[in-house]
Write a protein that holds these residues in place. Structure first.
Motif, short mmCIF file in Angstrom:
data_model
loop_
_atom_site.label_atom_id
_atom_site.label_comp_id
_atom_site.label_asym_id
_atom_site.label_seq_id
_atom_site.Cartn_x
_atom_site.Cartn_y
_atom_site.Cartn_z
N PHE A 29 25.55 11.56 -55.62
CA PHE A 29 25.98 12.56 -54.65
C PHE A 29 27.47 12.47 -54.38
O PHE A 29 28.15 13.50 -54.27
CB PHE A 29 25.17 12.36 -53.38
N SER A 30 27.98 11.27 -54.27
CA SER A 30 29.37 11.09 -53.87
C SER A 30 30.38 11.59 -54.90
O SER A 30 31.57 11.65 -54.61
CB SER A 30 29.62 9.61 -53.57
N MET A 31 29.92 11.94 -56.07
CA MET A 31 30.83 12.42 -57.11
C MET A 31 31.12 13.91 -57.00
O MET A 31 32.02 14.42 -57.67
CB MET A 31 30.23 12.13 -58.49
N TYR A 32 30.36 14.62 -56.18
CA TYR A 32 30.42 16.08 -56.20
C TYR A 32 30.81 16.67 -54.85
O TYR A 32 30.31 16.25 -53.80
CB TYR A 32 29.06 16.65 -56.61
N ALA A 33 31.69 17.66 -54.92
CA ALA A 33 31.91 18.47 -53.73
C ALA A 33 30.66 19.29 -53.44
O ALA A 33 29.86 19.56 -54.34
CB ALA A 33 33.10 19.40 -53.95
N MET A 34 30.51 19.65 -52.19
CA MET A 34 29.34 20.42 -51.77
C MET A 34 29.78 21.67 -51.04
O MET A 34 30.82 21.68 -50.38
CB MET A 34 28.46 19.58 -50.84
N GLY A 35 28.97 22.69 -51.16
CA GLY A 35 29.30 23.93 -50.48
C GLY A 35 28.10 24.53 -49.78
O GLY A 35 26.96 24.20 -50.08
N TRP A 36 28.41 25.39 -48.82
CA TRP A 36 27.40 26.22 -48.15
C TRP A 36 27.75 27.69 -48.43
O TRP A 36 28.92 28.09 -48.29
CB TRP A 36 27.36 25.98 -46.66
N PHE A 37 26.76 28.44 -48.79
CA PHE A 37 26.87 29.87 -49.00
C PHE A 37 25.82 30.57 -48.16
O PHE A 37 24.88 29.94 -47.68
CB PHE A 37 26.66 30.21 -50.48
N ARG A 38 25.97 31.86 -48.02
CA ARG A 38 24.96 32.64 -47.30
C ARG A 38 24.80 34.01 -47.95
O ARG A 38 25.72 34.52 -48.59
CB ARG A 38 25.30 32.79 -45.83
N GLN A 39 23.61 34.55 -47.75
CA GLN A 39 23.32 35.86 -48.31
C GLN A 39 22.52 36.67 -47.30
O GLN A 39 21.40 36.29 -46.93
CB GLN A 39 22.54 35.73 -49.62
N ALA A 40 23.11 37.76 -46.87
CA ALA A 40 22.45 38.68 -45.95
C ALA A 40 21.71 39.74 -46.76
O ALA A 40 22.07 40.00 -47.92
CB ALA A 40 23.47 39.31 -45.03
N PRO A 41 20.70 40.38 -46.18
CA PRO A 41 19.95 41.40 -46.91
C PRO A 41 20.86 42.49 -47.46
O PRO A 41 21.71 43.03 -46.72
CB PRO A 41 19.00 41.96 -45.85
#
Length: 124
Positions: A29-41
């Motif tokens: 896990f510590s090797m990778y950047a992480m992101g949050w995305f969202r999707q509205a209808p």
């Protein structure tokens, strides 16, 4: 084993807060950047926030700056999205994703593993 599992979504009134969690497994896990995305209808999936592998840098889309915070704990293989002052326009399915390579954090193509998503609904 599913690589990324989100939780913490729900229904909240405008002005309220939620914290989304994402548990990772399957690779370092510590090797990778992480992101949050969202999707509205009816809309495309959009970038919300990202955090570098060491947590030294964070990135936010303009509409959530000052309201959302992304953070991670590499020892626990976890990343969170703290969401404050929620607005109805924040309503969407939220996904965490694991970044690959050295490309931009803002584009979905730069992420390979995705969670199943968690619904966030903000009522007015």
């Amino acid at each position: 084993q599913v690589p990324l599992v989100e939780s913490g979504g729900g229904l909240v009134q405008a002005g309220g807060s939620l914290t989304l969690s994402c548990a990772a497994s399957g690779r370092t896990f510590s090797m990778y950047a992480m992101g949050w995305f969202r999707q509205a209808p009816g809309k495309e999936r959009e970038f919300v926030a990202a955090i570098s592998s060491s947590a030294g840098n964070t990135y936010y889309t303009n509409s959530v700056k000052g309201r959302f915070a992304i953070y991670r704990d590499n020892a626990k293989n976890m990343v969170w999205l703290q969401m404050n002052s929620l607005k109805p326009e924040d309503t969407a399915v939220y996904y965490c994703a694991q970044h690959i390579g050295s490309g931009s954090y803002y584009y979905t193509d730069e992420y390979d593993y995705w969670g199943q998503g968690t619904q966030v609904t903000v009522s007015s």
